[in-house]
Design a protein around this motif. Structure first.
Motif, mmCIF file in Angstrom:
data_model
loop_
_atom_site.group_PDB
_atom_site.id
_atom_site.type_symbol
_atom_site.label_atom_id
_atom_site.label_comp_id
_atom_site.label_asym_id
_atom_site.label_seq_id
_atom_site.Cartn_x
_atom_site.Cartn_y
_atom_site.Cartn_z
ATOM 1 N N ASN A 116 -12.152 11.356 -45.538
ATOM 2 C CA ASN A 116 -10.507 11.495 -45.243
ATOM 3 C C ASN A 116 -10.205 12.931 -45.660
ATOM 4 O O ASN A 116 -9.210 13.400 -44.831
ATOM 5 C CB ASN A 116 -9.972 10.231 -45.678
ATOM 6 C CG ASN A 116 -10.360 9.068 -44.712
ATOM 7 O OD1 ASN A 116 -10.810 9.031 -43.696
ATOM 8 N ND2 ASN A 116 -10.284 7.884 -45.673
ATOM 9 N N GLU A 117 -10.493 13.458 -46.718
ATOM 10 C CA GLU A 117 -9.617 14.325 -47.394
ATOM 11 C C GLU A 117 -10.394 15.809 -46.905
ATOM 12 O O GLU A 117 -9.716 16.614 -47.144
ATOM 13 C CB GLU A 117 -9.698 14.439 -48.874
ATOM 14 C CG GLU A 117 -8.917 13.019 -49.288
ATOM 15 C CD GLU A 117 -7.509 13.100 -48.971
ATOM 16 O OE1 GLU A 117 -6.660 14.007 -48.676
ATOM 17 O OE2 GLU A 117 -6.991 12.055 -48.545
ATOM 18 N N LEU A 118 -11.501 15.840 -46.522
ATOM 19 C CA LEU A 118 -12.131 16.987 -46.365
ATOM 20 C C LEU A 118 -13.019 17.187 -45.142
ATOM 21 O O LEU A 118 -12.665 18.371 -44.381
ATOM 22 C CB LEU A 118 -13.333 17.351 -47.473
ATOM 23 C CG LEU A 118 -12.792 17.405 -49.001
ATOM 24 C CD1 LEU A 118 -14.333 17.510 -49.949
ATOM 25 C CD2 LEU A 118 -12.054 18.574 -49.137
ATOM 26 N N ILE A 119 -13.665 16.267 -44.667
ATOM 27 C CA ILE A 119 -14.399 16.590 -43.336
ATOM 28 C C ILE A 119 -13.428 16.421 -42.152
ATOM 29 O O ILE A 119 -13.624 17.154 -41.198
ATOM 30 C CB ILE A 119 -15.679 15.596 -43.455
ATOM 31 C CG1 ILE A 119 -16.789 15.865 -44.568
ATOM 32 C CG2 ILE A 119 -16.350 15.653 -42.195
ATOM 33 C CD1 ILE A 119 -17.673 15.045 -44.753
ATOM 34 N N LYS A 120 -12.738 15.346 -41.981
ATOM 35 C CA LYS A 120 -12.039 14.964 -40.936
ATOM 36 C C LYS A 120 -11.054 16.264 -40.661
ATOM 37 O O LYS A 120 -11.027 16.335 -39.298
ATOM 38 C CB LYS A 120 -11.183 13.820 -41.132
ATOM 39 C CG LYS A 120 -11.735 12.583 -40.782
ATOM 40 C CD LYS A 120 -10.985 11.376 -40.721
ATOM 41 C CE LYS A 120 -11.423 9.944 -40.352
ATOM 42 N NZ LYS A 120 -10.649 8.962 -40.394
ATOM 43 N N LYS A 121 -10.392 16.983 -41.452
ATOM 44 C CA LYS A 121 -9.937 17.918 -41.327
ATOM 45 C C LYS A 121 -10.467 19.234 -40.484
ATOM 46 O O LYS A 121 -9.728 20.345 -40.041
ATOM 47 C CB LYS A 121 -9.105 18.526 -42.469
ATOM 48 C CG LYS A 121 -8.155 17.477 -43.232
ATOM 49 C CD LYS A 121 -7.643 17.956 -44.570
ATOM 50 C CE LYS A 121 -6.863 16.950 -45.392
ATOM 51 N NZ LYS A 121 -6.386 17.023 -46.596
#
Length: 90
Positions: free
Chosen positions: A5-10
């Motif tokens: 949620n915090e690193l990859i999706k962005k």
């Protein structure tokens, strides 16, 4: 979940190609390990909320870390997410 949620999706864009590979260690039955690795990859694709991800498994065919020690076996039980996004020329 936090990493996704915090690193990859962005980092995922509408034109990104995503490949998720599931891995496992050498402990246990070969076919069972392939199934586990595939389940890991599919679960990751579901968490990423992407429909176009290429999901594959290596099972114990490709070992990432030495299995002599518990730490190596633990680190082998993972997924690798590859995001390929073309650079847009402006």
């Amino acid at each position: 979940k936090n990493i996704i949620n915090e690193l990859i999706k962005k980092r995922i864009r509408t034109n990104s190609e995503i490949e998720i590979t599931g891995y496992t260690d050498l402990t246990g039955d070969f076919e069972h390990n392939k199934t586990l690795a595939l389940q890991r990859a599919k679960s990751t694709a579901k968490l990423l909320e992407v429909d176009n991800a290429v999901v594959r498994t290596t099972g114990a065919d490709e070992i990432l870390y030495d299995n002599k020690y518990p730490e190596g076996r633990l680190f082998c039980r993972t997924v690798r997410i590859k995001i390929i996004t073309p650079i847009e020329n402006k």
